[in-house]
Structure formats: C-alpha cells, structure tokens
Design a protein around this motif. Structure first.
Motif, PDB file in Angstrom:
ATOM      1  N   GLY A 390       0.916  -1.144  -0.036  1.00  0.00           N
ATOM      2  CA  GLY A 390       0.175  -0.025  -0.089  1.00  0.00           C
ATOM      3  C   GLY A 390       0.850   1.149   0.085  1.00  0.00           C
ATOM      4  N   GLY A 391       2.075   1.124   0.285  1.00  0.00           N
ATOM      5  CA  GLY A 391       2.904   2.474   0.282  1.00  0.00           C
ATOM      6  C   GLY A 391       3.406   2.751   1.683  1.00  0.00           C
ATOM      7  N   ARG A 392       3.525   1.748   2.701  1.00  0.00           N
ATOM      8  CA  ARG A 392       3.962   1.894   4.040  1.00  0.00           C
ATOM      9  C   ARG A 392       3.205   2.938   4.833  1.00  0.00           C
ATOM     10  NH1 ARG A 392       8.070  -1.281   4.421  1.00  0.00           N
ATOM     11  NH2 ARG A 392       8.682  -0.651   6.391  1.00  0.00           N
ATOM     12  N   SER A 393       2.057   2.955   4.508  1.00  0.00           N
ATOM     13  CA  SER A 393       0.943   3.654   5.515  1.00  0.00           C
ATOM     14  C   SER A 393      -0.544   2.930   5.436  1.00  0.00           C
ATOM     15  CB  SER A 393       0.709   5.141   4.929  1.00  0.00           C
ATOM     16  OG  SER A 393      -0.207   4.983   3.560  1.00  0.00           O
ATOM     17  N   GLN A 394      -1.409   3.648   5.900  1.00  0.00           N
ATOM     18  CA  GLN A 394      -2.603   2.947   5.953  1.00  0.00           C
ATOM     19  C   GLN A 394      -3.533   2.829   4.613  1.00  0.00           C
ATOM     20  OE1 GLN A 394      -3.979   0.954   8.405  1.00  0.00           O
ATOM     21  NE2 GLN A 394      -2.067   0.959   9.073  1.00  0.00           N
ATOM     22  N   VAL A 395      -2.566   3.382   3.830  1.00  0.00           N
ATOM     23  CA  VAL A 395      -3.350   3.382   2.136  1.00  0.00           C
ATOM     24  C   VAL A 395      -3.214   1.687   2.131  1.00  0.00           C
ATOM     25  CG1 VAL A 395      -2.876   3.723  -0.065  1.00  0.00           C
ATOM     26  CG2 VAL A 395      -2.615   5.491   1.544  1.00  0.00           C
ATOM     27  N   ALA A 396      -4.349   1.255   1.437  1.00  0.00           N
ATOM     28  CA  ALA A 396      -4.326  -0.053   1.083  1.00  0.00           C
ATOM     29  C   ALA A 396      -4.097  -0.693  -0.241  1.00  0.00           C
ATOM     30  CB  ALA A 396      -5.936  -0.810   1.437  1.00  0.00           C
ATOM     31  N   PRO A 397      -3.542  -1.864  -0.513  1.00  0.00           N
ATOM     32  CA  PRO A 397      -3.280  -2.171  -1.947  1.00  0.00           C
ATOM     33  C   PRO A 397      -4.614  -2.612  -2.634  1.00  0.00           C
ATOM     34  CG  PRO A 397      -2.725  -3.584  -0.330  1.00  0.00           C
ATOM     35  CD  PRO A 397      -3.131  -2.620   0.639  1.00  0.00           C
ATOM     36  N   ALA A 398      -4.873  -2.205  -3.806  1.00  0.00           N
ATOM     37  CA  ALA A 398      -6.080  -2.563  -4.493  1.00  0.00           C
ATOM     38  C   ALA A 398      -5.801  -2.774  -5.984  1.00  0.00           C
ATOM     39  CB  ALA A 398      -7.128  -1.631  -4.233  1.00  0.00           C
ATOM     40  N   GLN A 399      -7.007  -3.551  -6.461  1.00  0.00           N
ATOM     41  CA  GLN A 399      -6.841  -3.734  -7.773  1.00  0.00           C
ATOM     42  C   GLN A 399      -8.292  -3.904  -8.384  1.00  0.00           C
ATOM     43  OE1 GLN A 399      -4.558  -7.266  -8.261  1.00  0.00           O
ATOM     44  NE2 GLN A 399      -4.165  -7.222 -10.386  1.00  0.00           N
ATOM     45  N   ARG A 400      -8.654  -3.776  -9.721  1.00  0.00           N
ATOM     46  CA  ARG A 400      -9.953  -3.821 -10.098  1.00  0.00           C
ATOM     47  C   ARG A 400     -10.184  -5.454 -10.274  1.00  0.00           C
ATOM     48  NH1 ARG A 400     -12.568   0.266 -13.556  1.00  0.00           N
ATOM     49  NH2 ARG A 400     -11.162   2.344 -13.438  1.00  0.00           N
ATOM     50  N   LEU A 401     -11.376  -5.587  -9.866  1.00  0.00           N
ATOM     51  CA  LEU A 401     -11.765  -7.055  -9.692  1.00  0.00           C
ATOM     52  C   LEU A 401     -11.494  -7.905 -11.061  1.00  0.00           C
ATOM     53  CD1 LEU A 401     -13.187  -9.368  -8.576  1.00  0.00           C
ATOM     54  CD2 LEU A 401     -15.387  -8.450  -9.152  1.00  0.00           C
ATOM     55  N   THR A 402     -11.833  -7.331 -12.174  1.00  0.00           N
ATOM     56  CA  THR A 402     -11.351  -8.082 -13.294  1.00  0.00           C
ATOM     57  C   THR A 402      -9.882  -8.161 -13.612  1.00  0.00           C
ATOM     58  OG1 THR A 402     -11.739  -6.006 -14.404  1.00  0.00           O
ATOM     59  CG2 THR A 402     -13.543  -7.559 -14.440  1.00  0.00           C
ATOM     60  N   ASP A 403      -9.363  -7.151 -13.240  1.00  0.00           N
ATOM     61  CA  ASP A 403      -7.842  -7.238 -13.212  1.00  0.00           C
ATOM     62  C   ASP A 403      -7.007  -8.291 -12.437  1.00  0.00           C
ATOM     63  OD1 ASP A 403      -7.769  -5.449 -15.400  1.00  0.00           O
ATOM     64  OD2 ASP A 403      -7.295  -3.524 -14.086  1.00  0.00           O
ATOM     65  N   PHE A 404      -7.672  -8.363 -11.214  1.00  0.00           N
ATOM     66  CA  PHE A 404      -7.219  -9.435 -10.139  1.00  0.00           C
ATOM     67  C   PHE A 404      -7.404 -10.782 -10.638  1.00  0.00           C
ATOM     68  CE2 PHE A 404      -8.322 -12.217  -6.902  1.00  0.00           C
ATOM     69  CZ  PHE A 404      -7.055 -11.919  -5.932  1.00  0.00           C
ATOM     70  N   VAL A 405      -8.459 -10.969 -11.415  1.00  0.00           N
ATOM     71  CA  VAL A 405      -8.634 -12.335 -11.957  1.00  0.00           C
ATOM     72  C   VAL A 405      -7.721 -12.381 -13.265  1.00  0.00           C
ATOM     73  CG1 VAL A 405     -10.329 -13.798 -12.846  1.00  0.00           C
ATOM     74  CG2 VAL A 405     -11.057 -12.527 -11.041  1.00  0.00           C
ATOM     75  N   GLU A 406      -7.468 -11.731 -13.856  1.00  0.00           N
ATOM     76  CA  GLU A 406      -6.869 -11.832 -15.006  1.00  0.00           C
ATOM     77  C   GLU A 406      -5.456 -11.844 -14.997  1.00  0.00           C
ATOM     78  OE1 GLU A 406      -8.578  -9.133 -18.096  1.00  0.00           O
ATOM     79  OE2 GLU A 406     -10.577  -9.833 -17.645  1.00  0.00           O
ATOM     80  N   GLY A 407      -5.030 -11.356 -13.808  1.00  0.00           N
ATOM     81  CA  GLY A 407      -3.588 -11.226 -13.404  1.00  0.00           C
ATOM     82  C   GLY A 407      -2.982  -9.891 -14.059  1.00  0.00           C
ATOM     83  N   LYS A 408      -3.435  -8.880 -14.030  1.00  0.00           N
ATOM     84  CA  LYS A 408      -2.981  -7.610 -14.678  1.00  0.00           C
ATOM     85  C   LYS A 408      -2.997  -6.562 -13.636  1.00  0.00           C
ATOM     86  CE  LYS A 408      -6.154  -6.914 -17.852  1.00  0.00           C
ATOM     87  NZ  LYS A 408      -6.653  -6.586 -18.976  1.00  0.00           N
ATOM     88  N   LEU A 409      -1.889  -5.646 -13.738  1.00  0.00           N
ATOM     89  CA  LEU A 409      -1.682  -4.536 -12.734  1.00  0.00           C
ATOM     90  C   LEU A 409      -2.913  -3.523 -13.168  1.00  0.00           C
ATOM     91  CD1 LEU A 409      -0.470  -3.156 -10.227  1.00  0.00           C
ATOM     92  CD2 LEU A 409       1.045  -2.095 -11.967  1.00  0.00           C
ATOM     93  N   SER A 410      -3.746  -3.102 -12.482  1.00  0.00           N
ATOM     94  CA  SER A 410      -4.644  -2.067 -12.806  1.00  0.00           C
ATOM     95  C   SER A 410      -3.967  -0.718 -13.029  1.00  0.00           C
ATOM     96  CB  SER A 410      -5.535  -1.792 -11.588  1.00  0.00           C
ATOM     97  OG  SER A 410      -6.592  -3.093 -11.337  1.00  0.00           O
ATOM     98  N   THR A 411      -4.282  -0.135 -14.205  1.00  0.00           N
ATOM     99  CA  THR A 411      -3.667   1.166 -14.639  1.00  0.00           C
ATOM    100  C   THR A 411      -4.457   2.425 -13.626  1.00  0.00           C
ATOM    101  OG1 THR A 411      -5.193   1.536 -16.387  1.00  0.00           O
ATOM    102  CG2 THR A 411      -3.088   0.604 -16.651  1.00  0.00           C
TER     103      THR A 411
END
Length: 518
Positions: A390-411
């Motif tokens: 997440g960047g070493r704070s309380q910002v959370a790592p995230a991804q679009r659902l379809t990108d997560f399933v398809e194995g792609k980093l979300s732009t």
C-alpha cells in the motif's frame, strides 16, 4: 385470542399503512374491526423473482390488547458489596458477562485496554486521516470491541449456544431499535451502536460494577496452577479469584503471554482474503432485478456467496450494503481492512469480505515451528505485505476485480469509500497462492451465480485477515481452562464465537460458569 399467520405482501401493497390488518382479516375470515393489533414477529424480503414479495410472520390480536412490555425481564440488583468476578475485555462477550454477573448477584470488575466509546473516535480519526494506529484504541480495541465500529450486524447461526432472543431484547432494553427483533438479518448500525454500548456501561456502573478503561493486563500471576492475580501495565497487581478472558480475536499480546508462560493454546483454522467493493446500485440491480434506483421501500441489497474451490470454501463474510471499508489494523506496520454500515445503509458502496478457508493442519507447514501460534504468524505476514504494497501507510493495496482475476496490474482504480486511500498493486501475485488462486476461481464462479457481480467497476482491497481468531484457548466442560484454575476463556478471542450475538451468548455462559462454587 391471538393467531399467528404468515403473510405475503407486494411492494405496492406495502405502501398501505393498514395492509397487515387487511391481510390478516382476509386470512382469518373475520371483520378487520375485530383486530385490535398486529405484531410483526419476523420480516424478510423474497427477491428471487422479478415480483418482489415481503414475507411477514405476525401475531394477530383479536379483541385483545397488545402487551406493552416485553416478556423478557432483566433483574439487575446492587452488587457493589458482593463477590467479584474480573472480566478482561469489554466487547460483546465482556459486556454480556458483566450484565449476567449482576443478574446473578456478583460484582463485575471490567478491565479494558482501550478507551470509552466516545474517546475512541479521536483515535479512529487518526487512523483514517493521519495513518497512525494507537495500539490500544482502534477499530478492534476499546469499549464495545470490534463490533461497535463495524456495523453491529446481529445475524447468527449459533442458535444452540444460548437464547438469541434474550440477547436482542437486552440490546433493545439498552436503546437499540426494536426492529432488530423482527428483521431476518438485523443490524443496529455503526452510528447508533455507540449509544447502546454507553447505556450498557451505565447499567453496569449503576448497579455496582466497576469498569476501568485504558487498563491493559500484562501478566497473570499463577501459583499451583491457580490464577492468583493479574498484573496491569502500570505494574499494579490486582488479586483475583475468577477471571473471564474476553479480549477478542486481535489481542495478540495475550496469546504471546500465554504461550510464553507455557499455558496451553491450540492453533485454529480460520479464513483470510480481501474485501470487495461494488457501487451499491450494481448489487441492487442484480438482487432486485431493477434498473436505476431501487424501490424506496427496499433497503440496500446484500448478498451471501459461497463456492467450493479445490476442496476448500471461498465465501463472503461480513457483507456491508450501503457501507464503508475501514482500516482495522491494531499496530503500525500492518494494513487490515474491515467493513461497516450506518443504520440507514445509505452509502453509495457495497462491500464484503471474500475469504478462503485456511486449514492449520495441512496449509501452514512452513510455520510449524511457531506451534500453536502458526496461524497468527501467517496472518501477521499477510498484513505486513499489505502495508508494504500500500506504500507503508494505512493506504491499502487494491486492484480492479477483473484485473485481479486476469492477473493484470490496474492502471487506475474505481472510487472507493476507504478513507485512507488505495494504491494500485498486483494483489493477484502478492497474495499467497493458497489465497490468491482460490479467490480468482471463486470470483469467476460468483460472476456466474450473480450476473453483473464480476465487473471492472469493483475493487479488490487487501487484506481481510481478522475474520476470526487463529488461536484457540482451550477450556473444559466447566468452561474453565484445563490447566489454570480460575481462568475462563471466552468469546471470539478464545475461539468460541464468530460475531456479536454468539460472543454475547458465550459471555453469559462464562459468567454462569465462573460463579460456581464462589
């Protein structure tokens, strides 16, 4: 005379204020003037077909007045000079243990590491705005426990563990809306639950109980396998006779303390994953078969999903319609997400934990050297990963659902209710294969079950890791630790509950067990 009926009401019919009287009169073939009142016992929504039906279970009073008071009575008495039961933790288990002690004529002395429910708010603001976690006062620790600021959902399957209705009635007695006695999936709401919690505290104090906030227990003094005293953070020793340990699923310091003192613990299976957030209108459209805004008489739609993937469950957990994602870390250096909803469930987003079953006997071989704490260490590593991603704070790592399933980093990412913010990260590869691979297959299956669920408009947010305790504190048939006389492990922290209601019931049971022989 009183008759119980099952009634089916359309949304159009529901617009009439007297529809239950009319329907009851028709069903009983009597004049509606003979009906003196209709009491709703249960209400649920049947949205399986395009024509939505409201199902009611009602008690029809025929030429007989409705009772003005509940059948449940709470006989609280002055216990200020009675024998003491010490309770560590003031979440649902601790609160209900204290209330039950008073009913039974014993004095509860509650020790809570966190702050009272009002003062907690400043620390929650600090997490959201400044990304600073107070290790004793956060979304997990403080008056009311984790449930206070995570929705107040009351649905439970633990119907054999105690009197569920009694738990609900006591919440109503302390200020909750009586709607929780009726709804099939009751909840109080994050905005209203703090007042209920405060009222419970005032009842305990009024009848002679004692509650000490910002009082962390740091050691147990044991002689001849009997608990003699507890040591507080300020060095004070407090003599005890019986202790109900209701510290919750995130009190890792208690697990480490017991482990260090060679007090028996057991590793417990649990579940971890992510939190998925959709725009609420998408879930409404799927569940209510509607386009645009849902009908004004319908609450924000929810869902419950489960899928077997590779012989293990992938399922939704703590679904929050019209809610928010919140930061639930209990120390700096970790990111944990949870969900909550206000009472009206009127936020623009719907979120739910989607988690994978973790079997501690077959899945955590690399952690075996941690013994009973192997699940806890696995959990900690996942939360540290999320902190870094997440960047070493309380910002959370995230991804679009379809990108997560398809194995792609979300732009880029969708808008979110998560106040600290989101950072695009490849969660599909960062999560352990055990979790990530099964989640990806689970999401595809959910998309088949709920057409429209699998969408690029949803975010996957990491990590949802505090679904339940990864450690069990054993107890015998008397609810006492088999090794330490006078110690009664209780609630979610002991591994004996999975939510507000089951924890509350377990708190009552432990109070009843702790007083035996005093």
């Amino acid at each position: 005379m009183i008759e119980e009926l099952q009634l089916r009401v359309t949304l159009k019919e529901e617009e009439r204020s007297d529809i239950l009287v009319i329907k009851s009169a028709q069903a009983l073939n009597i004049d509606k003037e003979d009906i003196t009142g209709v009491k709703v016992l249960r209400k649920s929504i049947d949205a399986r077909k395009a024509k939505i039906i409201l199902n009611y279970k009602v008690a029809v009073y025929i030429r007989e007045m409705l009772p003005k008071t509940s059948d449940y009575k709470f006989d609280y008495k002055d216990v200020s000079k009675e024998k003491a039961i010490h309770i560590i933790g003031f979440g649902p288990a601790g609160m209900y243990a204290a209330l039950r002690c008073i009913e039974l004529g014993f004095k509860p002395i509650v020790l809570e590491r966190g702050k009272n429910v009002q003062d907690r708010r400043r620390d929650l603001r600090a997490i959201n705005q400044d990304h600073f976690v107070n290790e004793d006062s956060n979304y997990c620790f403080g008056e009311g426990g984790a449930g206070t600021y995570s929705d107040g959902k009351l649905y439970t399957r633990s119907l054999k563990r105690g009197d569920v209705r009694r738990i609900f009635e006591n919440l109503v007695f302390h200020g909750a809306t009586d709607q929780i006695l009726v709804d099939a999936h009751p909840h109080i709401g994050t905005n209203k639950l703090p007042k209920v919690v405060q009222n419970i505290r005032e009842t305990i104090l009024k009848y002679g109980g004692e509650i000490y906030f910002e009082t962390r227990v740091t050691d147990f003094i044991i002689k001849n396998n009997k608990l003699q005293a507890i040591q507080l953070q300020n060095g004070e020793e407090m003599p005890v006779n019986r202790v109900i340990l209701a510290t919750g699923h995130s009190a890792r310091d208690i697990f480490y303390l017991l482990h260090k003192k060679e007090i028996a613990l057991e590793a417990k299976s649990f579940a971890m994953g992510v939190r998925v957030e959709h725009p609420q209108h998408i879930i409404d459209a799927i569940q209510y078969h509607c386009e645009g805004k849902r009908h004004e008489l319908l609450s924000a739609a929810s869902y419950s999903l489960v899928q077997q993937v590779n012989d293990r469950g992938v399922y939704s957990f703590c679904m929050c319609p019209g809610g928010f994602i919140v930061p639930a870390a209990t120390t700096n250096g970790e990111v944990v997400v949870n969900g909550m909803s206000p009472s009206k469930r009127n936020n623009l987003f719907a979120n739910s934990g989607i988690v994978v079953e973790i079997n501690v006997d077959r899945d955590l071989h690399k952690y075996e050297h941690f013994g009973a704490l192997k699940g806890l260490e696995y959990q900690k590593n996942l939360e540290k990963m999320a902190f870094t991603a997440g960047g070493r704070s309380q910002v959370a790592p995230a991804q679009r659902l379809t990108d997560f399933v398809e194995g792609k980093l979300s732009t880029d990412l969708n808008p979110s209710s998560y106040q600290p913010g989101l950072n695009s990260a490849p969660l599909h590869s960062l999560l352990p294969k055990l979790i990530g691979s099964n989640l990806r297959k689970g999401f595809q299956a959910f998309g088949q079950k709920m057409k429209g669920y699998y969408t690029s408009e949803a975010n996957v947010v990491g990590v949802e890791s505090r679904t339940s305790s990864p450690v069990c504190i054993p107890r015998n048939e008397k609810l006492e630790h088999p090794q330490i006389q006078g110690l009664f492990p209780c609630g979610e922290g002991g591994g004996y509950a999975g939510g507000i209601v089951s924890a509350a019931m377990d708190g009552e049971r432990c109070a009843e067990a702790a007083i035996v022989g005093l």
